[in-house]
Design a protein around this motif. Sequence first.
Motif, PDB file in Angstrom:
ATOM      1  N   VAL A  42       0.842  -1.206   0.000  1.00 17.62           N
ATOM      2  CA  VAL A  42       0.000   0.000   0.000  1.00 17.62           C
ATOM      3  C   VAL A  42       0.870   1.247   0.000  1.00 17.62           C
ATOM      4  N   THR A  43       0.540   2.182  -0.892  1.00 14.52           N
ATOM      5  CA  THR A  43       1.182   3.498  -0.900  1.00 14.52           C
ATOM      6  C   THR A  43       0.112   4.545  -0.715  1.00 14.52           C
ATOM      7  N   PHE A  44       0.263   5.393   0.304  1.00 13.04           N
ATOM      8  CA  PHE A  44      -0.660   6.493   0.549  1.00 13.04           C
ATOM      9  C   PHE A  44      -0.065   7.782  -0.013  1.00 13.04           C
ATOM     10  N   ILE A  45      -0.896   8.564  -0.694  1.00  9.74           N
ATOM     11  CA  ILE A  45      -0.513   9.892  -1.149  1.00  9.74           C
ATOM     12  C   ILE A  45      -1.344  10.886  -0.349  1.00  9.74           C
ATOM     13  N   ILE A  46      -0.679  11.758   0.411  1.00  8.74           N
ATOM     14  CA  ILE A  46      -1.409  12.713   1.241  1.00  8.74           C
ATOM     15  C   ILE A  46      -0.930  14.126   0.945  1.00  8.74           C
ATOM     16  N   GLY A  47      -1.719  15.084   1.418  1.00  2.00           N
ATOM     17  CA  GLY A  47      -1.356  16.480   1.222  1.00  2.00           C
ATOM     18  C   GLY A  47      -2.573  17.368   1.375  1.00  2.00           C
ATOM     19  N   GLU A  48      -2.340  18.660   1.463  1.00  2.00           N
ATOM     20  CA  GLU A  48      -3.409  19.632   1.625  1.00  2.00           C
ATOM     21  C   GLU A  48      -4.240  19.688   0.347  1.00  2.00           C
ATOM     22  N   ILE A 208       3.433   9.099   1.369  1.00  2.00           N
ATOM     23  CA  ILE A 208       4.140  10.155   0.640  1.00  2.00           C
ATOM     24  C   ILE A 208       3.370  11.451   0.809  1.00  2.00           C
ATOM     25  N   GLU A 209       4.010  12.433   1.408  1.00  2.00           N
ATOM     26  CA  GLU A 209       3.403  13.735   1.700  1.00  2.00           C
ATOM     27  C   GLU A 209       3.762  14.720   0.597  1.00  2.00           C
ATOM     28  N   LEU A 210       2.730  15.349  -0.023  1.00  2.00           N
ATOM     29  CA  LEU A 210       2.974  16.281  -1.115  1.00  2.00           C
ATOM     30  C   LEU A 210       3.043  17.732  -0.663  1.00  2.00           C
ATOM     31  N   GLU A 214       9.132  19.814  -0.269  1.00  2.00           N
ATOM     32  CA  GLU A 214       9.231  18.912  -1.423  1.00  2.00           C
ATOM     33  C   GLU A 214       8.655  17.561  -1.005  1.00  2.00           C
ATOM     34  N   PRO A 215       8.043  16.823  -1.924  1.00  3.69           N
ATOM     35  CA  PRO A 215       7.424  15.547  -1.568  1.00  3.69           C
ATOM     36  C   PRO A 215       8.440  14.605  -0.920  1.00  3.69           C
ATOM     37  N   ARG A 216       8.006  13.930   0.150  1.00  6.19           N
ATOM     38  CA  ARG A 216       8.890  12.977   0.797  1.00  6.19           C
ATOM     39  C   ARG A 216       8.073  11.956   1.578  1.00  6.19           C
ATOM     40  N   THR A 217       8.721  10.878   1.978  1.00  8.69           N
ATOM     41  CA  THR A 217       8.086   9.836   2.766  1.00  8.69           C
ATOM     42  C   THR A 217       8.064  10.239   4.233  1.00  8.69           C
ATOM     43  N   VAL A 218       6.915  10.053   4.871  1.00 13.05           N
ATOM     44  CA  VAL A 218       6.772  10.413   6.284  1.00 13.05           C
ATOM     45  C   VAL A 218       6.177   9.242   7.058  1.00 13.05           C
ATOM     46  N   ARG A 219       6.353   9.276   8.382  1.00  7.29           N
ATOM     47  CA  ARG A 219       5.728   8.291   9.252  1.00  7.29           C
ATOM     48  C   ARG A 219       4.310   8.745   9.587  1.00  7.29           C
ATOM     49  N   PHE A 220       3.453   7.784   9.893  1.00  8.71           N
ATOM     50  CA  PHE A 220       2.069   8.088  10.227  1.00  8.71           C
ATOM     51  C   PHE A 220       1.971   9.118  11.348  1.00  8.71           C
ATOM     52  N   THR A 221       2.740   8.924  12.403  1.00  8.13           N
ATOM     53  CA  THR A 221       2.658   9.828  13.554  1.00  8.13           C
ATOM     54  C   THR A 221       3.255  11.206  13.280  1.00  8.13           C
ATOM     55  N   THR A 223       2.435  12.837  10.427  1.00  9.95           N
ATOM     56  CA  THR A 223       1.528  13.501   9.492  1.00  9.95           C
ATOM     57  C   THR A 223       0.687  14.550  10.211  1.00  9.95           C
ATOM     58  N   GLU A 224       0.291  15.561   9.469  1.00 11.25           N
ATOM     59  CA  GLU A 224      -0.595  16.589  10.023  1.00 11.25           C
ATOM     60  C   GLU A 224      -1.944  15.975  10.386  1.00 11.25           C
ATOM     61  N   HIS A 225      -2.384  14.982   9.610  1.00  9.58           N
ATOM     62  CA  HIS A 225      -3.657  14.313   9.877  1.00  9.58           C
ATOM     63  C   HIS A 225      -3.668  13.746  11.301  1.00  9.58           C
ATOM     64  N   TYR A 226      -2.612  13.069  11.658  1.00  9.56           N
ATOM     65  CA  TYR A 226      -2.507  12.473  12.984  1.00  9.56           C
ATOM     66  C   TYR A 226      -2.468  13.560  14.060  1.00  9.56           C
ATOM     67  N   ALA A 227      -1.630  14.571  13.849  1.00 13.88           N
ATOM     68  CA  ALA A 227      -1.437  15.610  14.856  1.00 13.88           C
ATOM     69  C   ALA A 227      -2.716  16.402  15.107  1.00 13.88           C
ATOM     70  N   VAL A 228      -3.425  16.784  14.048  1.00 16.25           N
ATOM     71  CA  VAL A 228      -4.634  17.595  14.198  1.00 16.25           C
ATOM     72  C   VAL A 228      -5.743  16.806  14.875  1.00 16.25           C
ATOM     73  N   TYR A 229      -5.968  15.563  14.422  1.00 16.36           N
ATOM     74  CA  TYR A 229      -7.034  14.758  15.034  1.00 16.36           C
ATOM     75  C   TYR A 229      -6.717  14.453  16.499  1.00 16.36           C
ATOM     76  N   LYS A 230      -5.460  14.153  16.784  1.00 16.24           N
ATOM     77  CA  LYS A 230      -5.084  13.851  18.157  1.00 16.24           C
ATOM     78  C   LYS A 230      -5.285  15.070  19.055  1.00 16.24           C
ATOM     79  N   ALA A 231      -4.877  16.236  18.576  1.00 13.89           N
ATOM     80  CA  ALA A 231      -5.028  17.459  19.362  1.00 13.89           C
ATOM     81  C   ALA A 231      -6.497  17.771  19.619  1.00 13.89           C
TER      82      ALA A 231
END
Length: 248
Positions: A42-48, A208-210, A214-221, A223-231
């Motif tokens: 599985v490859t995830f593509i994420i970004g704003e 992969i965060e866009l 510049e686009p790069r590979t990130v860990r789940f924890t 990601t902005e998605h994780y940080a915002v929902y957790k907060a």
Amino acid sequence: MIDQQYINYFEIVKEHIADASVYPFNIPAIQRLQKVTLHPKVTFIIGENGSGKSTLLEALAIQYGFNAEGGSRNFSFATKRTHSPLSDVLRIGRGGLRARDGFFLRAESFYNTASYVDDLEAEKPGLLGHYGNKSLHQQSHGESFFSLFMHRFSGRGFYILDEPEAALSPQRQLSFLVRMHELVGAQSQLVIATHAPMILAYPHAKIIELSLPEPRTVRFTDTEHYAVYKAFLNNPEGMLNQLGIYND
């Protein structure tokens, strides 16, 4: 791993771009994108919003042979030609496996895909057996998505999913994780654009965060998605106060 996947990588052939100042080549992430190596599972593509996720998945789907509005390689409908020219300059590197199945789910045009399935059923009765024996239009939005995942996706396939969570409740997102894991166990490879943290938590994946410089590979924890929902879930009242939203 190359011999264990259907698509190994994709890249934009920059020298084939006629004018880099026009859409979609002027999108910052597209301009900076280098060769992207896909995860064998599985490859995830994420970004704003506006970062180019859907445009990139659309190009990958077209280059692979899928219909631009969604469906399999056998789907040939087109309600309006709106896809970008990015697919013309996208190069994909195939792995050692050949897919037996495949599908491009595009949330924004799924209504058109469902209509085409009904048209095919009228021409050749029995096709709906691959979609739960019921017209996708006769199911709720979320049910129709899940019928696709459960009945149409058969394994040993290459699946491109653009925002599969769009019609799914939180509980159904968890069910989707289970189905995704079943498909991975059935020798499937998935590329998914998503905003859903629960889906992004799938462990056998590359993210992969866009939206970064510049686009790069990130860990789940990370990601902005994780940080915002957790907060927000840790302190919803505090977050609402920060946003200027107060209880009466």
